[in-house]
Design a protein around this motif. Structure first.
Motif, PDB file in Angstrom:
ATOM      1  N   ASN A 132      -6.673  -6.954  -2.953  1.00  0.00           N
ATOM      2  CA  ASN A 132      -6.476  -5.370  -2.323  1.00  0.00           C
ATOM      3  C   ASN A 132      -5.735  -4.625  -2.983  1.00  0.00           C
ATOM      4  O   ASN A 132      -5.932  -3.375  -3.406  1.00  0.00           O
ATOM      5  N   ALA A 133      -4.334  -5.002  -3.391  1.00  0.00           N
ATOM      6  CA  ALA A 133      -3.279  -4.331  -3.884  1.00  0.00           C
ATOM      7  C   ALA A 133      -3.778  -3.969  -5.424  1.00  0.00           C
ATOM      8  O   ALA A 133      -3.768  -2.872  -5.921  1.00  0.00           O
ATOM      9  N   ASN A 134      -4.303  -5.070  -5.919  1.00  0.00           N
ATOM     10  CA  ASN A 134      -4.894  -5.052  -7.386  1.00  0.00           C
ATOM     11  C   ASN A 134      -5.731  -3.770  -7.663  1.00  0.00           C
ATOM     12  O   ASN A 134      -5.752  -3.020  -8.389  1.00  0.00           O
ATOM     13  N   ASN A 135      -6.687  -3.902  -6.481  1.00  0.00           N
ATOM     14  CA  ASN A 135      -7.890  -2.796  -6.559  1.00  0.00           C
ATOM     15  C   ASN A 135      -7.224  -1.556  -6.488  1.00  0.00           C
ATOM     16  O   ASN A 135      -7.813  -0.554  -7.269  1.00  0.00           O
ATOM     17  N   ARG A 136      -6.509  -1.208  -5.528  1.00  0.00           N
ATOM     18  CA  ARG A 136      -5.731  -0.006  -5.277  1.00  0.00           C
ATOM     19  C   ARG A 136      -4.904   0.714  -6.598  1.00  0.00           C
ATOM     20  O   ARG A 136      -5.271   1.560  -6.796  1.00  0.00           O
ATOM     21  N   ILE A 137      -4.394  -0.434  -7.155  1.00  0.00           N
ATOM     22  CA  ILE A 137      -3.619  -0.128  -8.227  1.00  0.00           C
ATOM     23  C   ILE A 137      -4.590   0.429  -9.717  1.00  0.00           C
ATOM     24  O   ILE A 137      -4.114   1.276 -10.215  1.00  0.00           O
ATOM     25  N   LYS A 165       3.554   1.224 -10.921  1.00  0.00           N
ATOM     26  CA  LYS A 165       3.965  -0.068 -11.734  1.00  0.00           C
ATOM     27  C   LYS A 165       4.534  -0.960 -10.701  1.00  0.00           C
ATOM     28  O   LYS A 165       5.604  -0.802 -10.198  1.00  0.00           O
ATOM     29  N   LEU A 166       3.887  -2.119 -10.334  1.00  0.00           N
ATOM     30  CA  LEU A 166       4.370  -2.908  -9.369  1.00  0.00           C
ATOM     31  C   LEU A 166       4.271  -4.388  -9.748  1.00  0.00           C
ATOM     32  O   LEU A 166       3.546  -4.757 -10.531  1.00  0.00           O
ATOM     33  N   LEU A 167       5.437  -4.846  -9.491  1.00  0.00           N
ATOM     34  CA  LEU A 167       5.563  -6.382  -9.967  1.00  0.00           C
ATOM     35  C   LEU A 167       6.066  -7.040  -8.798  1.00  0.00           C
ATOM     36  O   LEU A 167       6.896  -6.877  -7.921  1.00  0.00           O
ATOM     37  N   LEU A 168       5.254  -8.307  -8.697  1.00  0.00           N
ATOM     38  CA  LEU A 168       5.538  -9.252  -7.412  1.00  0.00           C
ATOM     39  C   LEU A 168       6.403 -10.284  -8.045  1.00  0.00           C
ATOM     40  O   LEU A 168       5.574 -11.209  -8.709  1.00  0.00           O
ATOM     41  N   ASP A 169       7.598 -10.662  -7.332  1.00  0.00           N
ATOM     42  CA  ASP A 169       8.318 -11.915  -7.862  1.00  0.00           C
ATOM     43  C   ASP A 169       8.255 -12.986  -6.593  1.00  0.00           C
ATOM     44  O   ASP A 169       8.554 -12.928  -5.567  1.00  0.00           O
ATOM     45  N   ASN A 224       0.747  -1.173   0.140  1.00  0.00           N
ATOM     46  CA  ASN A 224      -0.158  -0.079  -0.163  1.00  0.00           C
ATOM     47  C   ASN A 224       0.787   1.300   0.054  1.00  0.00           C
ATOM     48  O   ASN A 224       0.596   2.208  -0.671  1.00  0.00           O
ATOM     49  N   ALA A 225       1.921   1.093   0.764  1.00  0.00           N
ATOM     50  CA  ALA A 225       3.009   2.328   0.798  1.00  0.00           C
ATOM     51  C   ALA A 225       3.513   2.715  -0.652  1.00  0.00           C
ATOM     52  O   ALA A 225       3.636   3.625  -1.032  1.00  0.00           O
ATOM     53  N   LEU A 226       4.065   1.551  -1.427  1.00  0.00           N
ATOM     54  CA  LEU A 226       4.457   1.797  -2.478  1.00  0.00           C
ATOM     55  C   LEU A 226       3.399   2.304  -3.305  1.00  0.00           C
ATOM     56  O   LEU A 226       3.674   3.197  -4.278  1.00  0.00           O
ATOM     57  N   ILE A 227       2.251   1.637  -3.310  1.00  0.00           N
ATOM     58  CA  ILE A 227       1.234   2.262  -4.257  1.00  0.00           C
ATOM     59  C   ILE A 227       0.749   3.755  -4.087  1.00  0.00           C
ATOM     60  O   ILE A 227       0.880   4.633  -4.887  1.00  0.00           O
ATOM     61  N   ASP A 228       0.896   3.949  -2.975  1.00  0.00           N
ATOM     62  CA  ASP A 228       0.495   5.322  -2.699  1.00  0.00           C
ATOM     63  C   ASP A 228       1.619   6.472  -2.882  1.00  0.00           C
ATOM     64  O   ASP A 228       1.235   7.672  -3.387  1.00  0.00           O
TER      65      ASP A 228
END
Lengths: 137, 120
Positions: free
Chosen positions: B71-76, B50-54, B40-44
């Motif tokens: 939740n992260a997907n919805n915020r993005i 642009k977020l990638l989870l490895d 959430n902090a990164l998204i904010d």
């Protein structure tokens, strides 16, 4: 065959210890990776449901767990002391309109990964079995 | 409470934030909450995230972890950003398939493929 009976308080730390004990037996019995993964996942989901959604972290309530593990199958019963629920009335999380909802997938995963799943006592008691074989489930 | 390594490490590649999991299990509720707070902090902090989870290190996850990812997907989505998942092991990918979340998330076989997809 290993039998365990636990009666734990409604907290995740106690549930974690139960998981560890049962999974240690599963490993000792030489289960292959697929059923081991399935048991771990279903156990996690079943215990979280009991502690969080069943007993709602109420310290006065307990979760009872029975486990029988042998080389052919693992049978686990998890019972909480909550209000119960109707498993047939849980919204299908795989429907498009529910895909973006953040909860409701635990029961689906238990059913998908275990060979036998039964809810009794008004949804308070979950009985599930996983056979030690590689298969589609 | 013993000192523990943070559950994720974040690296930056151009304008993409890449999140790596430091634990092979995403199960513990407190752990999941901490990962969610980091995401959430990164998204904010990004105007168009642009977020990638490895998932290279991940061997186990729970439905609560899936909820955190949704939740992260919805915020993005709300910020018109892009969210990608990569390097998911077959047994974990099966969890995404059973829950049909492979239809919701953009999942790539490798990190490189996922990075490339941000410029599509």
């Amino acid at each position: 065959m290993a039998h365990h009976k636990f009666k734990i308080p409604s907290d995740f730390g106690a549930a974690r210890e139960v998981q560890k004990r049962i999974l240690d037996d599963v490993k000792t019995c030489g289960y292959s990776p697929q059923p081991t993964f399935a048991i771990q996942l279903a156990l996690e989901e079943g215990l979280i449901n009991a502690v969080k959604h069943g007993n709602k972290f109420d310290v006065a309530k307990h979760v009872s767990v029975h486990a029988s593990v042998d080389a052919t199958q693992t049978e686990i019963t998890i019972e909480d002391e909550g209000a119960g629920f109707d498993p047939g009335c849980v919204p299908d999380p795989t429907l498009e309109e529910n895909l973006e909802k953040c909860s409701g997938r635990g029961i689906l995963l238990i059913g998908a990964y275990m060979d036998f799943v039964q809810w009794t006592n008004g949804g308070r008691c979950l009985r599930m079995i996983k056979r030690n074989e590689d298969g589609d489930k | 409470m013993p000192d523990q390594a943070p559950p994720v490490a974040v690296v930056q590649e151009k304008d993409i934030r890449i999140v790596e999991f430091t634990n092979n299990k995403i199960l513990d509720e407190a752990n999941i909450a901490e990962i969610g707070n980091t995401l959430n902090a990164l998204i904010d902090e990004m105007s168009s995230p642009k977020l990638l989870l490895d998932f290279n290190t991940v061997d186990h996850l729970s439905s609560a972890a899936l909820g955190m990812l949704i939740n992260a997907n919805n915020r993005i989505k709300q910020k018109n950003g892009k969210f990608r998942l990569a390097n998911i092991k077959p047994q974990i990918l099966e969890v995404f398939r059973i829950t049909k979340l492979d239809k919701l998330f953009r999942i790539f076989p490798t990190r490189q493929d996922a990075v490339k997809s941000f410029s599509e």
